[in-house]
Structure formats: C-alpha cells, structure tokens
Scaffold this active site. Structure first.
Site, PDB file in Angstrom:
ATOM      1  N   ARG A  38      -3.520 -15.326   2.324  1.00 42.22           N
ATOM      2  CA  ARG A  38      -4.937 -15.696   2.411  1.00 42.22           C
ATOM      3  C   ARG A  38      -5.250 -16.817   1.419  1.00 42.22           C
ATOM      4  NH1 ARG A  38      -8.818 -12.349   4.412  1.00 42.22           N
ATOM      5  NH2 ARG A  38     -10.230 -12.870   2.721  1.00 42.22           N
ATOM      6  N   ASP A  86     -12.116 -12.189   7.748  1.00 37.27           N
ATOM      7  CA  ASP A  86     -13.274 -12.902   7.211  1.00 37.27           C
ATOM      8  C   ASP A  86     -14.356 -12.911   8.281  1.00 37.27           C
ATOM      9  OD1 ASP A  86     -12.064 -13.467   4.801  1.00 37.27           O
ATOM     10  OD2 ASP A  86     -11.131 -15.297   5.541  1.00 37.27           O
ATOM     11  N   TYR A 120      -8.205  -6.945   8.165  1.00 37.55           N
ATOM     12  CA  TYR A 120      -8.734  -7.632   6.993  1.00 37.55           C
ATOM     13  C   TYR A 120      -9.232  -8.995   7.468  1.00 37.55           C
ATOM     14  CZ  TYR A 120      -8.538  -9.266   2.068  1.00 37.55           C
ATOM     15  OH  TYR A 120      -8.820  -9.746   0.823  1.00 37.55           O
ATOM     16  N   ARG A 141     -13.793  -9.183 -10.669  1.00 38.88           N
ATOM     17  CA  ARG A 141     -14.532 -10.451 -10.716  1.00 38.88           C
ATOM     18  C   ARG A 141     -15.992 -10.224 -11.076  1.00 38.88           C
ATOM     19  NH1 ARG A 141     -13.216 -11.933  -4.326  1.00 38.88           N
ATOM     20  NH2 ARG A 141     -13.749  -9.886  -3.510  1.00 38.88           N
ATOM     21  N   GLU A 150     -17.560  -6.557 -10.152  1.00 41.89           N
ATOM     22  CA  GLU A 150     -16.964  -5.876  -8.998  1.00 41.89           C
ATOM     23  C   GLU A 150     -15.774  -5.039  -9.456  1.00 41.89           C
ATOM     24  OE1 GLU A 150     -16.371  -8.381  -5.537  1.00 41.89           O
ATOM     25  OE2 GLU A 150     -14.511  -7.300  -5.070  1.00 41.89           O
ATOM     26  N   ARG A 177      -9.622   0.702   1.015  1.00 46.98           N
ATOM     27  CA  ARG A 177      -9.930   0.430  -0.386  1.00 46.98           C
ATOM     28  C   ARG A 177     -11.431   0.208  -0.480  1.00 46.98           C
ATOM     29  NH1 ARG A 177      -8.214   1.875  -5.107  1.00 46.98           N
ATOM     30  NH2 ARG A 177      -8.184   0.240  -6.704  1.00 46.98           N
ATOM     31  N   ARG A 184      -1.720 -25.180  -3.813  1.00 44.00           N
ATOM     32  CA  ARG A 184      -1.839 -26.637  -3.654  1.00 44.00           C
ATOM     33  C   ARG A 184      -1.069 -27.381  -4.732  1.00 44.00           C
ATOM     34  NH1 ARG A 184      -7.540 -25.663  -2.985  1.00 44.00           N
ATOM     35  NH2 ARG A 184      -7.929 -25.158  -0.793  1.00 44.00           N
TER      36      ARG A 184
HETATM   37  N1  UDP Z   1      -5.523 -12.527  -5.496  1.00 38.07           N
HETATM   38  C1  UDP Z   1      -4.947 -12.566  -6.741  1.00 38.07           C
HETATM   39  N2  UDP Z   1      -5.578 -13.231  -7.747  1.00 38.07           N
HETATM   40  C2  UDP Z   1      -6.768 -13.850  -7.571  1.00 38.07           C
HETATM   41  C3  UDP Z   1      -7.358 -13.814  -6.298  1.00 38.07           C
HETATM   42  C4  UDP Z   1      -6.724 -13.140  -5.283  1.00 38.07           C
HETATM   43  O1  UDP Z   1      -3.876 -11.969  -6.949  1.00 38.07           O
HETATM   44  O2  UDP Z   1      -7.287 -14.443  -8.528  1.00 38.07           O
HETATM   45  C5  UDP Z   1      -4.808 -11.808  -4.403  1.00 38.07           C
HETATM   46  C6  UDP Z   1      -5.181 -10.344  -4.302  1.00 38.07           C
HETATM   47  O3  UDP Z   1      -4.041  -9.614  -3.903  1.00 38.07           O
HETATM   48  C7  UDP Z   1      -6.214 -10.337  -3.190  1.00 38.07           C
HETATM   49  C8  UDP Z   1      -5.670 -11.420  -2.265  1.00 38.07           C
HETATM   50  O4  UDP Z   1      -5.120 -12.396  -3.145  1.00 38.07           O
HETATM   51  O5  UDP Z   1      -6.293  -9.082  -2.558  1.00 38.07           O
HETATM   52  C9  UDP Z   1      -6.698 -12.061  -1.343  1.00 38.07           C
HETATM   53  O6  UDP Z   1      -7.756 -12.611  -2.121  1.00 38.07           O
HETATM   54  P1  UDP Z   1      -9.165 -12.974  -1.499  1.00 38.07           P
HETATM   55  O7  UDP Z   1      -9.925 -13.763  -2.485  1.00 38.07           O
HETATM   56  O8  UDP Z   1      -8.944 -13.540  -0.141  1.00 38.07           O
HETATM   57  O9  UDP Z   1      -9.839 -11.527  -1.365  1.00 38.07           O
HETATM   58  P2  UDP Z   1     -11.321 -11.129  -0.876  1.00 38.07           P
HETATM   59  O10 UDP Z   1     -12.254 -12.224  -1.261  1.00 38.07           O
HETATM   60  O11 UDP Z   1     -11.225 -10.920   0.599  1.00 38.07           O
HETATM   61  O12 UDP Z   1     -11.596  -9.871  -1.612  1.00 38.07           O
END
Ligand code: UDP
Length: 385
Positions: free
Chosen positions: A175, A359, A357, A284, A309, A253, A179
C-alpha cells in the site's frame, strides 16, 4: 415501512450509500437504507466541532484519492474536492522523517546525500535474499532493506496489527509507495483531495434522492424478521456477524481514538504524524485543521483539535476497521461466502461485507460494479450511466 419493500441496504457507509443512490437514481425504485450508528457516512463520517469550527473525521483521517476515472467522475457529481495533497511524517527515536520513504527520508536517516540511483541500490541490497517473500517482514526488507524496515515499518506494524510482521500478509506493505526522488506525497493517485464542503455534505447529497429513505440508529437484527422474503438485501456489515458467527469469528483489528482540544493554533504543523517506536502506544496523531487551510477562521484560531489513534484488539461491540487477511481468515471467509450464495436475495459488499482492506475509491468501484453486475440484471435493466 416494509410493505412492498423491494430494496433494503444495510449500512450507510460509502458502499451502502452508493448502492442506495444507484437503486434510486437508475432503477427509480424506493430503497430503505439503515445504519445502526446515529449518522450516515460510516467511517468517513465527519462533523464540525462546535467549539472550534474545525471539521473532524470521527473515525480517523480520510483522504480521497483515486486513479480510477470512473470513480472520480461518479463521486465528483456529489462533491467538489480541495487540492489538498496528503503528506505524512513519522517520528522515530526522537527524530522526524518524511513517510513514505523517499530521497529526503534516506538523506535524513543516513545523514548523507544520495542520488536516485544510489538510493535504489542501497534499498535493493537484500532483494535477492527474498525473491519470494512469504510475509510482510520479508516483503518490506526486499523493498527497502533491513535498517529502514526496522526503523519505519517493524514497530509501527507491530503496534498497528498486534502481531509480528512475520505473521502478516506481504501485500499490506505494498500500500505504501517507495520513492527514489523528492516527492513526499503519501499517495501516487492523480486525483486527491478532501470534500470541499465536508464529508457530511457529500453524504447528504449522495442520499438526497427522494426515493431513498434513510434510517439511522436502526440495527438490522431488530428488523430482519419484518423484511419481506422477496426484498433484495444488500448487506455491508460484517459477513460473519450476519451468520451469527456460526462457522467461527473472522479476525478484525480495531482502533480507539483519544480526542483533545488544545489552546494553541498549531500543535504539530501537519495533518498526520506517525509514531514508529513500539514504546509509544499510539500509531499516529491527527490534527484536523490542516486538512482545510482554506477555511481561514478555524485554521487561524488559537485552538486546535487533535486525536491520538490507538490500535486495539477487536471484540464484539467495538468497531471493526481492518480485516486480518491470513490463511485462516481467508478459509473462513470462503465458508461464509458459500453460505451467502444459498440466499439469492442477499448480497454482501463493502469493506466489512467483503472482508477487504479497501480505500474509499475501491469501495466505490466495487459498489458500482456490484450494482451493474448483480442488481441491474435482476431488475431487467441494461447498463447504467
Ligand atoms: N506502515 C508502517 N509505517 C508507517 C505507515 C504505515 O509500517 O509509518 C505500514 C503498516 O503495516 C500499515 C501499512 O503500512 O498497516 C499500510 O499503511 P496505511 O497508511 O496504508 O494504513 P491505513 O491508513 O489504511 O491505516
């Protein structure tokens, strides 16, 4: 309420709302849309905080982004979107970095400059060791190498999912883009933004057709006996819950949110700050005013609304946010899908109903497809526009 009812949609989140809109607008049929929560919008729901005038996303940050033209065209009928482009930072070991990993992240992390080619080479060092990654950890190391994995992924992922990255499917990590340039955007999609007039307005417009009857605060279980057998039920809730968990419970989850209003104009200088260290219990912090710098008054106010969160174990009664897509759950899901097929007037869809999962854009795409594939033909109609 149920007499002659031909269409019932359970769940007024993005999937259920799109399905209801299509039934009303294309088929011209009356549709009842129910939701057990007191509001529409599902997890995209937002509201204006009365004290500060700041729009808050009640279930965590939601940013609309898509590469699917059909979805962009459809959703743009109901809302204009701002030009907001999502940027995320991550705090690890007392330092702050851009996420997803890009050239600036590497330079800040290793303390020296890299060209794009050097960055590619550095991150690919362990690629050959994991040509067929079996789990999230192996996939992440194959993409970015071990030091970056350990700092930016391992701790965050362990907290987010409550299990080792070795026990998680590899595709979760794809996901996130990786870069080797200075692009610090979170998403790659050409269409990005947040609804100009708020998610609440988007849903009000989506559900404004006179043939749509919305009943919030209504649990399907309390009405299921009254639904006529001939009524098509489109169910966007949890598929295992619909069948009273008779094959076993799917793993989900959950999250919990801790809200605070602070007497400062700007708490963290950005919308989302991730926390990678395992000893910080939250993943976060969202600061919602930054989604709308164009709303001058709340943006400049000497107050801000933040929300921490916390990932949480899912237990019945909590909200289910993320499916845990491992083999056990996939097998269980297949069992429930088999049961679902036995009832021709029942369709499952959405993040919860499909155990996916997704978006927002994928949820819309799949709702539009389900309408075309399953609902239109039953009504004896051709393709919708
Ligand atoms: N992830 C991570 N570090 C970060 C952000 C994301 O390890 O700083 C990993 C983590 O396993 C997460 C996955 O990347 O479940 C997908 O992140 P995303 O931001 O897409 O999650 P969402 O916003 O859907 O909660």
């Amino acid at each position: 309420m149920f007499e002659n009812l031909r269409y019932l949609v359970v769940g007024a989140g993005i999937t259920g709302s799109v399905i209801a809109e299509r039934i009303a607008a294309v088929l011209g049929e009356r549709v009842l849309l129910i939701d057990k929560r007191p509001h529409t919008g599902g997890n995209c729901h937002s509201s204006i905080d009365p004290e500060t005038g700041i729009e808050t996303h009640m279930y965590g940050s939601h940013i609309f982004h898509t590469s699917i033209e059909k979805v962009w065209e459809y959703i743009s009928r109901f809302s204009a979107f701002t030009s907001y482009r999502h940027k995320v930072l991550i705090r690890c070991g007392g330092k702050t970095f851009f996420m997803p990993i890009n050239l600036k992240t590497l330079i800040d992390f290793f303390g020296r400059n890299f060209s794009p080619d050097q960055a590619r080479e550095l991150m690919a060092q362990e690629r050959d060791a994991f040509t067929h990654p079996r789990n999230l950890e192996e996939k992440a190391i194959s993409l970015i190498g071990r030091p970056l994995y350990e700092t930016f992924i391992a701790g965050y992922t362990q907290k987010q999912w409550g299990r080792s990255p070795q026990d998680l499917p590899a595709d979760i990590i794809t996901r996130l883009p990786v870069r080797t340039n200075f692009n610090t955007d979170y998403f790659n999609d050409p269409h990005q933004g947040v609804p100009k007039d708020g998610y609440f307005t988007l849903f009000d417009r989506l559900l404004s057709h006179p043939k749509i009857e919305v009943r919030t605060g209504t649990d399907f279980r309390s009405i299921r006996d009254q639904v006529p057998a001939s009524c098509l039920v489109v169910y966007t809730g949890m598929i295992d819950e619909y069948f009273d968990h008779r094959l076993g419970a799917l793993d989900w989850r959950s999250l919990s949110f801790e809200w605070e209003t602070l007497p400062t104009c700007d708490f963290q200088g950005t919308t989302v700050m991730n926390y990678g260290d395992v000893d910080v219990p939250f993943t976060r912090i969202h600061e919602f005013k930054h989604y709308h710098p164009e709303r001058r008054e709340p943006f400049e106010l000497e107050k801000t609304v933040i929300c921490r969160e916390y990932p949480a174990q899912y237990v019945p009664g909590r909200e289910a946010y993320y499916p845990v897509n491992n083999t056990r759950n996939q097998e269980l899901l297949a069992g429930y899908q088999k049961l679902a097929k036995q009832n021709t007037s029942l369709l499952f869809c959405g993040r919860l109903g499909s155990y996916r999962y997704w978006d927002m854009d994928k949820a819309i795409e799949s709702a539009l497809d389900l309408f075309e594939r399953e609902i239109l033909p039953r009504a004896g109609k051709g393709s919708a526009k």
